[in-house]
Motif scaffolding. Structure first.
Motif, mmCIF file in Angstrom:
data_model
loop_
_atom_site.group_PDB
_atom_site.id
_atom_site.type_symbol
_atom_site.label_atom_id
_atom_site.label_comp_id
_atom_site.label_asym_id
_atom_site.label_seq_id
_atom_site.Cartn_x
_atom_site.Cartn_y
_atom_site.Cartn_z
ATOM 1 N N ALA A 1 21.747 -25.183 28.860
ATOM 2 C CA ALA A 1 21.140 -24.325 27.672
ATOM 3 C C ALA A 1 19.845 -24.151 27.815
ATOM 4 C CB ALA A 1 21.494 -24.421 26.333
ATOM 5 N N GLY A 2 18.993 -25.114 28.485
ATOM 6 C CA GLY A 2 17.613 -24.999 28.895
ATOM 7 C C GLY A 2 16.842 -26.244 28.322
ATOM 8 N N GLN A 3 17.637 -27.022 27.632
ATOM 9 C CA GLN A 3 16.751 -28.481 27.179
ATOM 10 C C GLN A 3 16.406 -29.170 28.334
ATOM 11 O OE1 GLN A 3 18.708 -31.686 24.797
ATOM 12 N NE2 GLN A 3 17.599 -30.533 23.054
ATOM 13 N N ASP A 4 15.138 -29.969 27.973
ATOM 14 C CA ASP A 4 14.847 -30.747 29.107
ATOM 15 C C ASP A 4 15.664 -31.993 29.200
ATOM 16 O OD1 ASP A 4 12.377 -32.115 30.468
ATOM 17 O OD2 ASP A 4 12.800 -33.499 28.781
ATOM 18 N N PRO A 5 16.069 -32.275 30.464
ATOM 19 C CA PRO A 5 17.042 -33.183 30.778
ATOM 20 C C PRO A 5 16.569 -34.473 30.167
ATOM 21 C CG PRO A 5 16.617 -31.848 32.706
ATOM 22 C CD PRO A 5 15.435 -31.229 31.599
ATOM 23 N N ALA A 6 15.600 -35.022 30.428
ATOM 24 C CA ALA A 6 15.049 -36.246 29.922
ATOM 25 C C ALA A 6 15.137 -36.678 28.448
ATOM 26 C CB ALA A 6 13.638 -36.501 30.380
ATOM 27 N N GLN A 7 14.886 -35.314 27.613
ATOM 28 C CA GLN A 7 15.041 -35.167 26.154
ATOM 29 C C GLN A 7 16.631 -35.495 25.953
ATOM 30 O OE1 GLN A 7 13.377 -32.017 24.304
ATOM 31 N NE2 GLN A 7 14.154 -32.649 22.364
#
Length: 463
Positions: free
Chosen positions: A443-449
């Motif tokens: 959905a577009g969230q930062d992978p690291a986060q």
């Protein structure tokens, strides 16, 4: 002289008659005059056994063999649907009527130990054995003999079973379950789709896998996926998606869970984040901007797509094989090979998935229930079960046998490098968290986060 002989014959006859009487009295004691302890252990006992997946026919030989030496013990087996199993089990505990013997997923053990619902293998089990014996060809007797059942030590457990078993079933130095089999994830593939793409052999590493997926995947003029190279990248329509991602993390070097702590990101290599590498690799397959794009949330579930010949590569376990054959109506040109690994020279890593047999703490016959589990998980009885159920072994002693079995050798070849990934109190919640992480990245969230948030949430299922 004749009188002496007659007297001698009379003495011999008398001695013979006395011997027969003594033999009858003493010999029959095993049947007619059992000791108080024998009487107690020969009382009729009924054990209730709950399982999922299997057919009772897979246990007919085991149950018959056990009944032959313990005719006073009857075992009734009930097969429940997976969807209802845990709900009904918890209801049975609430009603104070749980089964004596339970088969459930290895990852449920910590939760059930924490609730004090199951009991560990006792340090000593004494059982009454009954068997027939003919003495001097004259009389068949029922012999009753009290024996102590051999109890495996922790070292013996590790020596007898695949490595991950001792890591999973031993809690506070006590054995809480034993497996009949142990499954490993493999790569199923459609031979026709590989041939069409001019791929002569299935991939052995992930670089070859990516190349194959790019060759096979076919998009229509609107960008829709007509033929999918691989079912990777999404969460909800890929069967066992958490297992696939956790395997990628293991192969990348993540400990996942170590000493009660989630370790997605830690690595011996400075600046290297194995969990992040694995997550990005996985989600690339559902990213239209990537060359390996081959799957999305609009696709049917991965097993159905594979059976319908719309998917070239499917990651699954041995238990998926009957469904694949059934759904495809046995028309699929099917191949099975080992899971892809990292480049040559890197240690092989595979994922283990299995169930264990355990005993309810509410059972009135804990010793007898555990005695049966020890009996059914012994080499001779397990061979009977595995032959009938067509599953990979959990016993080291049977690995070589299955390596020679054409239908089992791929699964067996991965057993010694397979490990489970979860050791906490809520595997179902942990798997949903992993799916949430995948969906958040898509959905577009930062992978690291996303990775860090998932690790924190999974940690809560362990504490």
């Amino acid at each position: 002289m004749v009188r002496i002989i007659m007297k001698l014959k009379s003495k011999i006859q008398l001695t013979f008659i006395i011997s027969i009487l003594l033999f009858t009295i003493v010999g029959c004691r095993c049947t007619l005059l059992p000791s108080a302890e024998e009487k107690q252990k020969l009382q009729p006992i009924s054990l209730r056994y709950w399982r999922v997946w299997d057919s009772p026919s897979n246990f007919s030989g085991i149950l018959s063999a056990y009944s032959a030496v313990h005719p006073n013990i009857s075992i009734s087996m009930q097969i429940l649907r997976y969807e209802e199993f845990e709900r009904k089990l918890l209801e049975a505990y609430a009603d104070q009527k749980p089964p004596d013997i339970i088969s459930f997923h290895y990852a449920w053990l910590p939760k059930y130990v924490d609730k004090k619902y199951i009991t560990p293998l006792p340090s000593k089990i004494s059982m009454a054995f009954q068997y027939k014996q003919t003495t001097m060809g004259i009389k068949e007797e029922t012999i009753i003999e009290l024996k102590n059942t051999p109890i495996p030590t922790l070292t013996q457990l590790k020596n007898d079973f695949i490595e991950t078993v001792s890591n999973d079933v031993v809690i506070d130095n006590k054995i809480y379950g034993l497996p009949l089999s142990l499954d490993t994830m493999v790569l199923y593939y459609n031979r026709d789709l590989l041939d069409k793409a001019r791929i002569p052999v299935p991939p052995t590493n992930w670089e070859e896998f990516q190349t194959a997926v790019k060759k096979i995947t076919a998009l229509n003029e609107k960008g829709g996926i007509e033929i999918a190279g691989a079912a990777l990248g999404s969460a909800d329509n890929i069967l066992r998606s958490p297992d696939i991602l956790m395997l990628l993390m293991k192969q990348s070097g993540a400990s996942i869970i170590q000493n009660g702590s989630v370790q997605f990101t830690s690595s011996k290599r400075a600046g290297y984040n194995p969990g992040l590498v694995a997550l990005q690799f996985y989600t690339d397959f559902s990213n239209p901007q990537k060359e390996v794009y081959s799957w999305n949330n609009e696709m049917p579930d991965s097993l159905r797509a594979f059976a319908d010949k719309k998917l070239a590569f499917y990651f699954g376990y041995s238990y998926d094989l009957p469904s694949i054959i059934s759904f495809s109506r046995n028309t699929l040109n099917l191949g099975i090979t080992k899971m892809p690994q990292l480049q040559q020279g890197e240690p092989e890593a595979n994922i283990a998935n299995y169930w264990v047999e355990t005993v309810s703490s509410r059972s009135k016959h804990i010793n007898e229930a555990w005695d049966f589990i020890l009996f059914e998980t012994s080499k001779k009885q397990v061979e009977s079960y595995l032959t009938s159920a067509k599953k990979p072994t959990a016993l080291r002693a049977l690995v070589d046998t299955q390596l020679k079995d054409e239908k089992m050798n791929i699964f067996a070849s991965q057993l010694l490098t397979s490990q489970s990934w979860y050791r906490g109190k809520d595997i179902n919640a942990a798997e949903e968290i992993i799916k949430d992480m995948i969906n958040n990245v898509n959905a577009g969230q930062d992978p690291a986060q996303s990775l860090n948030m998932a690790a924190q949430r999974i940690q809560q299922t362990i504490n």
